[in-house]
Design an enzyme around this catalytic site. Structure first.
Site, PDB file in Angstrom:
ATOM      1  N   GLU A  23       0.795  -1.228   0.000  1.00  9.83           N
ATOM      2  CA  GLU A  23       0.000   0.000   0.000  1.00  9.83           C
ATOM      3  C   GLU A  23       0.834   1.288   0.000  1.00  9.83           C
ATOM      4  O   GLU A  23       0.796   2.052   0.974  1.00  9.83           O
ATOM      5  CB  GLU A  23      -0.963   0.008   1.190  1.00  9.83           C
ATOM      6  CG  GLU A  23      -1.920  -1.170   1.218  1.00  9.83           C
ATOM      7  CD  GLU A  23      -3.072  -0.990   2.206  1.00  9.83           C
ATOM      8  OE1 GLU A  23      -3.050  -0.032   3.000  1.00  9.83           O
ATOM      9  OE2 GLU A  23      -4.011  -1.814   2.172  1.00  9.83           O
ATOM     10  N   GLU A  50      -5.361  -8.660   0.940  1.00  9.78           N
ATOM     11  CA  GLU A  50      -6.036  -8.302   2.192  1.00  9.78           C
ATOM     12  C   GLU A  50      -7.501  -8.041   1.926  1.00  9.78           C
ATOM     13  O   GLU A  50      -7.851  -7.410   0.925  1.00  9.78           O
ATOM     14  CB  GLU A  50      -5.466  -7.007   2.804  1.00  9.78           C
ATOM     15  CG  GLU A  50      -4.144  -7.143   3.474  1.00  9.78           C
ATOM     16  CD  GLU A  50      -3.676  -5.836   4.122  1.00  9.78           C
ATOM     17  OE1 GLU A  50      -4.519  -5.057   4.610  1.00  9.78           O
ATOM     18  OE2 GLU A  50      -2.455  -5.616   4.123  1.00  9.78           O
TER      19      GLU A  50
END
Ligand code: NOJ
Length: 452
Positions: free
Chosen positions: A173, A356
């Site tokens: 991320e 995720e």
């Protein structure tokens, strides 16, 4: 308590086949503790400033995973997953002078060996936000040199771990590292400047490209890729202005990271930034960044809604009367399917892993059990959302739930619980929540199917 119903997917779903990989994920700073044996990182510093972390906590002990890793691996194995996604703490394996920290490296080697012994594939993330503080002191991700330091660190790790890892992800991320950390300052290191955010993003992407080359060179059998988060942008109304606003937000928050990787360029919204706010892009940078990947890791939690306004032409709108998690994030599985379909249509993506997906709930341990009905619904509906995307032609190869266990949820501290496994932070006792049992049940059923 009643028997927990396993999660279900259609029996003929690709996801029920043996080679679709199910997993659970964590990250070093969020679970490891044992801070005495690593370099301080930007999150240690950030946590030490009052007001930054909702419950005033830090990562010094977390889930004490460094001391409990063996039992944690047994816990992971008991779930029946194919994959464990973890991250390496840069400051645990590399000393300030750039040399290898043998003790730290041996910890990860033993951990990966134990996972492999249980036939659990390991997805290793090289950077999940815990930049050594001594590098931040030299500018951190503002400093182009950090990208090269990251490549050096990556090389040492990959040379040591080699094929013990099934897959390497360079970054987790980069949106959060750059935007939350350098542009709006709600994550470490807490800077608040658009220019800094955009510069950090560019150096992170450069670091990704350089590290990809190291993976290719030193672990040719391992898969190499990156993990990006996407919060799809929806227009508040069907007006042209709001539709445009949603596209701009999508470019600024999502495509800023994906487009350089796929097409070697930043999205058009870069042209609406002043010269002074744009990152400096040196000749050759975009070619380094555009290096071919074996997979794209996608993290999905929620969608966002935008209307026209704000400095860059878009602003967030909070909509009422929708279901939300304990993070106050809207629960919207349909947006997950659409995201996967849209990205696959717009870009020539490599195979996708959902690295995720999960939800925070206000869990409580009652009579030795933790019942988490909202998370059960959330995971069930999002598993189906992935199934629908696959049915529509999207190439998804795996799904990893966030998270194996409750852990340090960054600026929210320990109050937000994302685990399938409950952690009692006073005793460090782990307890399977209903969602862990439902996941376990589904995986056991799939295993039985494959043996028929
Ligand atoms: C994304 C991050 O990778 C992870 O560290 C975090 O805990 C989850 N989202 C939940 O916010």
């Amino acid at each position: 308590m009643n028997q927990i119903q396993p999660f279900t997917l259609p029996g003929d779903s690709t996801m029920m086949q043996k080679d679709f990989l199910f997993g659970v994920a964590t990250a070093s700073f969020q679970i490891e503790g044992d801070y005495q044996h690593r370099q301080p990182c930007i999150w240690d510093t950030f946590c030490s400033i009052p007001g930054n972390i909702a419950d005033g906590s830090d990562g010094k002990t977390a889930c004490d995973h460094v001391n409990r890793w063996k039992q944690d691996v047994a816990l992971i194995a008991s779930l029946g997953v194919d994959v464990y996604r973890l991250s390496i703490s840069w400051g645990r394996v590399i000393n300030e002078d750039g040399s290898l920290n043998r003790r730290g490296m041996d910890f990860y080697i033993a951990l990966l060996d134990e996972l492999n012994r249980h036939h659990i594939k390991v997805f290793v993330t090289l950077y999940h936000w815990d930049l050594p503080q001594h590098l931040e002191d030299k500018g951190g991700w503002q400093n182009r040199e950090t990208a090269f330091a990251f490549a050096d660190y990556s090389r040492l790790v990959i040379q040591e771990l080699g094929d013990r890892a099934y897959a390497y992800s360079t970054l987790n991320e980069p949106f959060c590292s750059a935007f939350l950390g350098y542009e709006v300052g709600i994550h470490a290191p807490g800077h608040k400047s658009r220019k800094k955010g955009r510069v950090a993003a560019h150096h992170l992407l450069l670091a990704h490209g350089l590290a990809m080359a190291e993976i290719r060179r030193h672990a040719p059998k391992a898969l190499a890729g990156i993990v990006l988060n996407f919060s799809p942008a929806y227009a508040f109304t069907s007006s042209d202005a709001d539709i445009k606003a949603a596209r701009l937000a999508h470019e600024y928050h999502n495509l800023w990271y994906l487009m350089p990787l796929m097409e070697g360029r930043y999205p058009d919204i870069i042209n609406s930034l002043s010269e002074a706010e744009r990152p400096e892009i040196l000749a050759g940078d975009m070619d380094i960044i555009k290096i071919n990947m074996d997979y794209l890791g996608i993290n999905y939690y929620t969608r966002n809604v935008y209307q026209a306004g704000g400095e860059l032409g878009f602003e967030d709108v909070r909509i009422d009367n929708v279901p939300r998690t304990a993070m106050d994030w809207e629960i919207c599985p349909g947006a997950f399917t659409e995201l996967l379909k849209d990205l696959s249509q717009e870009f020539n993506l490599p195979p996708i892993y959902i690295t995720e997906n999960g939800a925070a709930e206000d869990d409580a341990l009652l009579n030795g059990e933790v019942h988490d009905p909202m998370r059960l619904d959330y995971l069930q509906s999002h598993l189906l959302a992935v199934h629908h995307a696959i049915e529509n032609g999207v190439d998804v190869k795996g799904y990893f739930a966030w998270s194996l266990m409750d852990n340090f949820e960054w600026a929210e501290g320990y109050r937000k619980r994302f685990g399938l496994v409950y952690v009692d932070y006073t005793t460090q006792q782990r307890t399977l929540k209903s969602s862990a049992k439902a996941y376990q049940g589904m995986l056991a059923y799939r295993q039985a199917l494959s043996q028929k």
